[in-house]
Design a protein around this motif. Structure first.
Motif, short mmCIF file in Angstrom:
data_model
loop_
_atom_site.label_atom_id
_atom_site.label_comp_id
_atom_site.label_asym_id
_atom_site.label_seq_id
_atom_site.Cartn_x
_atom_site.Cartn_y
_atom_site.Cartn_z
N ARG A 253 51.12 11.88 20.31
CA ARG A 253 51.07 13.08 21.14
C ARG A 253 52.44 13.43 21.71
O ARG A 253 52.82 14.60 21.79
N ALA A 254 53.18 12.40 22.13
CA ALA A 254 54.51 12.63 22.70
C ALA A 254 55.44 13.27 21.67
O ALA A 254 56.23 14.16 21.99
N VAL A 255 55.33 12.82 20.42
CA VAL A 255 56.14 13.39 19.35
C VAL A 255 55.72 14.84 19.09
O VAL A 255 56.55 15.74 18.96
N ALA A 256 54.40 15.05 19.03
CA ALA A 256 53.89 16.40 18.77
C ALA A 256 54.28 17.36 19.88
O ALA A 256 54.64 18.52 19.62
N ASP A 257 54.23 16.90 21.13
CA ASP A 257 54.59 17.75 22.26
C ASP A 257 56.05 18.21 22.18
O ASP A 257 56.40 19.28 22.70
#
Length: 346
Positions: A47-51
């Protein structure tokens, strides 16, 4: 710019976490960043990468194939962060015309060829065997900290009135995104054994660890909260009266935030960093996980004394925060982009 790193139960998530910090900084400079690697067993990091809107491209293990992939993607720079990466990766990438930055922790990762060698640990010394044109960045002044860490730096200025901590104190315990050593249940038992009134929040990296934690018995004056790995760990640390964790890259983040921290080692590659942290007096030392599983009396006593002394905790927090100014990623990005600009055209 390519960031070659992996996150998994076997490798941990620290390599990816600090690469994301560099990605945050490069993003402020309009540099396009691509992650080259795999993210397994760490949904919160996915999620952190996608954000951040980062592309993730699977990376080959073979150095020549990796260099070819970088060329196909049009990359001009490559960051290598991982102790299991083929030590020929840096040389192959440099031969292909890329500027390479390689992270190391003491002897771990030291075999990698690079234009820039980065060791962000407290007390690290510059590499002595550099060839012409290579650069060594060493020390905590180059610590890579993500946006979500920097925004939670605490104000530890002397209060106008005596500090009155909340009662009971809040303790946070976490051991990376995977907790491969299964440290959480051991440390939770250690904290609870202080017998003090407290609220303990523990990050359970797996359902099995969560089951072990929820099975622990505790008296009415203690509270245990079990949570899954979360991207909000910095916010939780900023709100805690004490953090207990392993001596990995996350300790630099806690020092930057200003969180009083007690540290243990769960892997051999953490011992050098642990020793240096203790020598500088910025953490409370608890020893090794293996030792704690056999005899935790001394560590229990130390935690009890620390939780009973707001002044001792504040002293730890102030000394740690004074060491880490939060600008390490700026210095690293400056050096990396300057090296790319100075590289001769093919």
């Amino acid at each position: 710019m390519g960031l070659r790193c992996d996150a998994s139960p076997a490798t941990g998530v620290g390599h990816l976490a600090r690469c994301l910090a560099l990605a945050d900084e490069l993003g402020t400079r309009a540099v396009t960043v691509t992650l080259l690697g795999r993210i397994d067993g760490a949904p919160w990091l996915v999620r952190a990468v996608a954000d951040r809107g980062l592309d993730v491209v699977p990376a080959p293990d073979d150095p020549v194939e990796l260099a070819s992939l970088c060329a196909d993607l049009g990359l001009d720079g490559l960051v290598l962060d991982g102790y299991t990466l083929d030590p020929g990766s840096g040389r192959a990438a440099r031969d292909a015309g890329l500027t390479v930055l390689a992270l190391r922790d003491g002897p771990f990762g030291a075999a990698q060829s690079a234009d820039i060698h980065l060791e962000q640990n407290l007390g690290a010394t510059p590499v002595e065997t550099l060839t012409t044109g290579e650069l060594s960045l060493a020390g905590v002044e180059f610590a890579l900290l993500r946006d979500d860490v920097l925004r939670h730096r605490r104000d530890l200025a002397a209060p106008s009135e005596p500090y009155s901590p909340p009662s009971p104190p809040k303790v946070l315990a976490f051991f990376g995104g995977t907790d491969a050593a299964g440290a959480a249940p051991t440390v939770a038992s250690l904290v609870l054994a202080t017998a003090l009134p407290l609220e303990l929040t523990v990050v359970a990296a797996t359902p099995e660890i969560a089951d072990e934690l929820t099975a622990l018995e505790l008296p009415a004056h203690q509270r245990l909260v079990v949570i899954a790995p979360t991207p909000e760990i910095a916010a939780l640390a900023a709100g805690a009266d004490l953090v207990v964790t392993a001596s990995g890259s996350s300790v630099g983040e806690l020092l930057a935030i200003g969180s009083p921290t007690a540290v243990l080692t769960v892997a051999d590659n953490q011992l050098v960093g642990y020793t240096t942290l203790v020598e500088h007096g910025v953490v409370a030392p608890l020893g090794s996980l293996d030792a704690l599983r056999h005899d935790a009396d001394a560590a229990t006593t130390q935690l009890r004394e620390l939780l009973s002394s707001p002044e001792a905790r504040l002293g730890l927090a102030r000394r740690g925060r004074a060491l880490v100014d939060g600008r390490g990623r700026e210095r690293v990005a400056d050096a990396l982009l300057a090296a790319i600009e100075a590289r001769p055209a093919p």
